[in-house]
Design a protein around this motif. Structure first.
Motif, short mmCIF file in Angstrom:
data_model
loop_
_atom_site.label_atom_id
_atom_site.label_comp_id
_atom_site.label_asym_id
_atom_site.label_seq_id
_atom_site.Cartn_x
_atom_site.Cartn_y
_atom_site.Cartn_z
N CYS A 133 24.44 15.12 36.27
CA CYS A 133 23.96 13.74 36.37
C CYS A 133 24.71 13.02 37.49
O CYS A 133 25.93 13.15 37.63
N SER A 172 19.50 16.89 43.41
CA SER A 172 19.03 18.20 43.00
C SER A 172 18.17 18.79 44.11
O SER A 172 17.12 18.24 44.45
N CYS A 232 17.69 19.58 36.78
CA CYS A 232 18.81 18.73 36.36
C CYS A 232 19.38 19.26 35.07
O CYS A 232 18.71 19.98 34.32
N CYS A 253 19.64 14.79 31.64
CA CYS A 253 19.37 14.11 32.92
C CYS A 253 17.91 14.31 33.29
O CYS A 253 17.27 15.26 32.85
N ARG A 281 15.20 13.80 36.83
CA ARG A 281 15.18 13.60 38.29
C ARG A 281 14.39 12.35 38.61
O ARG A 281 13.25 12.19 38.20
N ASN A 282 15.00 11.45 39.36
CA ASN A 282 14.30 10.23 39.76
C ASN A 282 13.51 10.50 41.03
O ASN A 282 13.61 11.58 41.63
N ARG A 302 17.64 12.34 42.85
CA ARG A 302 18.95 12.32 42.20
C ARG A 302 18.76 12.49 40.70
O ARG A 302 17.83 11.96 40.11
N CYS A 303 19.64 13.26 40.10
CA CYS A 303 19.60 13.44 38.65
C CYS A 303 20.31 12.27 37.99
O CYS A 303 21.49 12.01 38.27
N VAL A 304 19.60 11.55 37.17
CA VAL A 304 20.17 10.41 36.45
C VAL A 304 20.03 10.66 34.96
O VAL A 304 19.15 11.40 34.52
N SER A 305 20.90 10.05 34.19
CA SER A 305 20.83 10.26 32.74
C SER A 305 19.58 9.58 32.20
O SER A 305 19.25 8.46 32.58
N GLU A 306 18.89 10.28 31.32
CA GLU A 306 17.66 9.72 30.77
C GLU A 306 18.02 8.77 29.64
O GLU A 306 18.93 9.01 28.86
#
Length: 136
Positions: free
Chosen positions: A37, A41, A46, A50, A52-53, A57-61
């Motif tokens: 996260c 990626s 991810c 996490c 993928r936005n 970028r991998c962000v926490s869901e």
């Protein structure tokens, strides 16, 4: 002729294989590199928890923030499962609440009926003569 054709297919396969592999990656394969996260990626995979936005970028869901982001973006199966559990628990809670309220209503009704019957007892006939029947 056949050797040239097979060589052409082999070269085409070797050239197109890396392009196909980058187009579709099996993220559940344990050998595939996944991004943590907060990191970018390269292959779209991810880490668990996490997503993928659009920038890569991998962000926490965040499944439970608000309804609008949950409905506007693709959601992972863990979010669907989370919402399924929340909705299922809510429906079970509602059904159990309705059952408890119905039971309370029936118990109050039974108590009021018993109280009314205790309060207004019919007179008993103590004469021993039954009306409507003849004595022998």
């Amino acid at each position: 002729m056949l050797a040239n054709l097979m060589t052409a297919f082999l070269l085409a396969h070797l050239i197109l294989l890396p392009w196909e592999a980058s187009a579709s990656v099996n993220c559940s394969n344990p050998l595939t590199d996944v991004a943590a996260c907060g990191r970018f990626s390269a292959n779209g995979c991810c880490a668990k928890g996490c997503i993928r936005n659009p920038r890569g970028r991998c962000v926490s869901e965040q499944c439970t923030d608000t309804w609008s982001p949950w409905l506007s973006r693709p959601v992972t199966m863990s979010c669907y499962f989370h919402w399924f559990l929340v909705i299922f628990a809510g429906s079970i809670t509602m059904v159990m609440t309705v059952l408890v309220l119905c039971n309370v209503g029936f118990e109050v009704r039974r108590h009021l009926r018993q109280r009314r019957h205790r309060r207004f007892r019919p007179f008993r006939d103590l004469s021993g003569i039954s009306i409507g029947s003849t004595q022998c």
